[in-house]
Design an enzyme around this catalytic site. Structure first.
Site, short mmCIF file in Angstrom:
data_model
loop_
_atom_site.label_atom_id
_atom_site.label_comp_id
_atom_site.label_asym_id
_atom_site.label_seq_id
_atom_site.Cartn_x
_atom_site.Cartn_y
_atom_site.Cartn_z
N ASN A 1 -0.53 -2.42 0.12
CA ASN A 1 -1.72 -2.26 -0.99
C ASN A 1 -2.86 -3.00 -0.39
O ASN A 1 -3.68 -3.52 -0.98
CB ASN A 1 -1.34 -3.08 -2.06
CG ASN A 1 -0.50 -2.24 -3.19
OD1 ASN A 1 -0.54 -1.10 -3.09
ND2 ASN A 1 0.01 -3.03 -4.29
N TRP B 1 -1.20 -10.03 -7.96
CA TRP B 1 0.11 -9.95 -8.42
C TRP B 1 1.19 -9.17 -7.71
O TRP B 1 2.12 -9.13 -7.64
CB TRP B 1 0.48 -9.64 -9.94
CG TRP B 1 1.91 -10.04 -10.76
CD1 TRP B 1 2.84 -10.96 -9.83
CD2 TRP B 1 2.19 -9.32 -11.74
NE1 TRP B 1 3.94 -10.81 -10.68
CE2 TRP B 1 3.47 -10.20 -11.75
CE3 TRP B 1 1.79 -8.70 -12.88
CZ2 TRP B 1 4.46 -10.07 -12.90
CZ3 TRP B 1 2.55 -8.62 -13.98
CH2 TRP B 1 3.85 -9.06 -14.04
N ASP B 2 0.41 -8.21 -6.81
CA ASP B 2 1.36 -7.22 -6.11
C ASP B 2 0.55 -7.01 -4.77
O ASP B 2 0.56 -5.78 -4.34
CB ASP B 2 1.33 -6.10 -6.92
CG ASP B 2 2.43 -4.82 -6.32
OD1 ASP B 2 3.45 -5.55 -6.01
OD2 ASP B 2 2.27 -3.72 -6.72
N LEU B 3 -0.01 -8.06 -4.19
CA LEU B 3 -0.61 -7.79 -2.93
C LEU B 3 0.44 -7.83 -1.69
O LEU B 3 0.65 -8.73 -0.86
CB LEU B 3 -1.47 -8.85 -2.63
CG LEU B 3 -2.73 -8.54 -1.52
CD1 LEU B 3 -3.25 -7.28 -1.74
CD2 LEU B 3 -3.37 -9.76 -1.39
N HIS B 4 1.03 -6.73 -1.46
CA HIS B 4 2.09 -6.64 -0.21
C HIS B 4 1.26 -5.55 0.86
O HIS B 4 0.16 -5.23 0.57
CB HIS B 4 3.34 -5.90 -0.72
CG HIS B 4 3.32 -4.68 -1.60
ND1 HIS B 4 2.54 -3.47 -0.94
CD2 HIS B 4 3.38 -4.13 -2.97
CE1 HIS B 4 2.81 -2.52 -1.78
NE2 HIS B 4 3.06 -2.93 -2.80
#
Length: 295
Positions: free
Chosen positions: A201, A195-198
């Protein structure tokens, strides 16, 4: 005594109010307790994001690790669950965990080798896509937050939010995003999502070229994972290439992935509107580019 960075204290004040202030004031004692409990020795300066304090440490046997202290909420409570399931395969390895506080002991990766420092934007997108393709093969465990629940809640909030959008073109884009989301909301998927794989990260380590950190896990459709790689290093002309490349690598149905990406855009815009912030041009432009209305 552990020093709490002022930026972390300010972020907790802004986003969590009294709970954030209490968390920050308790951090030195919390850190001291876990350093003693897990027999750890601090080896470097504290690091932090918006919600966590991270201390580089060595274990009693000399193994390098990091101690992650964070406020416990619905996002962070799923992190150790996901990391334990992935067990270091594509993600940072969880070494120990305290359920009551959300404190985690993690393997130490190399913060000097962050994906955001890679100069080639296309390679960054492909690295993220490959990691997502691997991580999302895993089914989500029972009890994980469900994308379907979040999506239905978004659709319930949309009519009130649209009334606060003065620009008719922007209002039309959000309405179209909601319409696309309605088409898929009853089939939300069951994969374990990061959900937050930028790009910030993803870090390198000696055992793997790239590993994911800091998940905010959900059970759902991998199409909901694509937005960060579309928005990081934003380039309007590159949106469709990135979307096509990621859906190819993940083997996704392109129309379903587009609908879930619209859902992610809707979610971000709802947060902005509900917090009194103007809509970001970047968000709206991504929607335009995916719709094919902009060359």
């Amino acid at each position: 005594m552990i020093h709490v960075p002022e930026e972390l204290a300010a972020a907790q004040e802004k986003f969590n109010g009294e709970a954030g202030r209490a968390f920050v004031s308790g951090l030195p004692g919390l850190a001291a307790g876990f350093l003693d409990r897990w027999d750890l020795h601090v080896t470097g300066a504290p690091m932090h994001g918006v919600s966590a304090l991270v201390l580089p440490v060595d274990r009693a046997d000399g193994t390098p690790a990091v101690l992650k202290l964070q406020i416990l909420d619905e996002e962070t409570e799923g992190e150790p669950v996901a990391l334990r399931i992935w067990d270091g395969d594509g993600a940072v390895r969880l070494l120990d965990h305290d359920t009551a506080t959300g404190t985690m002991l993690l393997e130490r990766l190399d913060p000097s080798r962050m994906l955001s420092r890679l100069p080639d934007a296309h390679e960054v997108v492909l690295v993220i896509a490959r990691l997502l393709a691997h991580l999302t093969t895993t089914p989500a465990p029972p009890g994980m937050r469900r994308l379907g629940d979040l999506a239905r809640a978004m659709l319930e909030r949309t009519p009130g939010a649209l009334a606060r959008v003065p620009d008719p073109a922007a209002r039309r884009i959000l309405a179209d995003c909601a319409a696309a989301l309605r088409e898929v909301v009853d089939e939300p998927g069951d994969r374990l999502l990061h959900w937050d794989l930028h790009e910030e990260n993803v870090l390198a380590s000696d055992r793997a070229d790239w590993l994911a950190i800091d998940p905010k896990p959900l059970a759902g459709d991998p199409g909901f994972e694509l937005w960060p790689a579309l928005a990081n290093r934003f380039d309007a002309a590159d949106v469709r290439w990135r979307f096509d490349a990621m859906t190819d690598v993940l083997g996704l149905d392109r129309e379903r992935a587009r609908a879930w990406t619209y859902g992610r855009l809707l979610q971000n815009c709802l947060w902005d509107l509900e917090d009194g912030r103007p809509l970001e041009d970047r968000q709206l432009e991504i929607a335009r580019r995916l719709s094919g209305r902009t060359p």
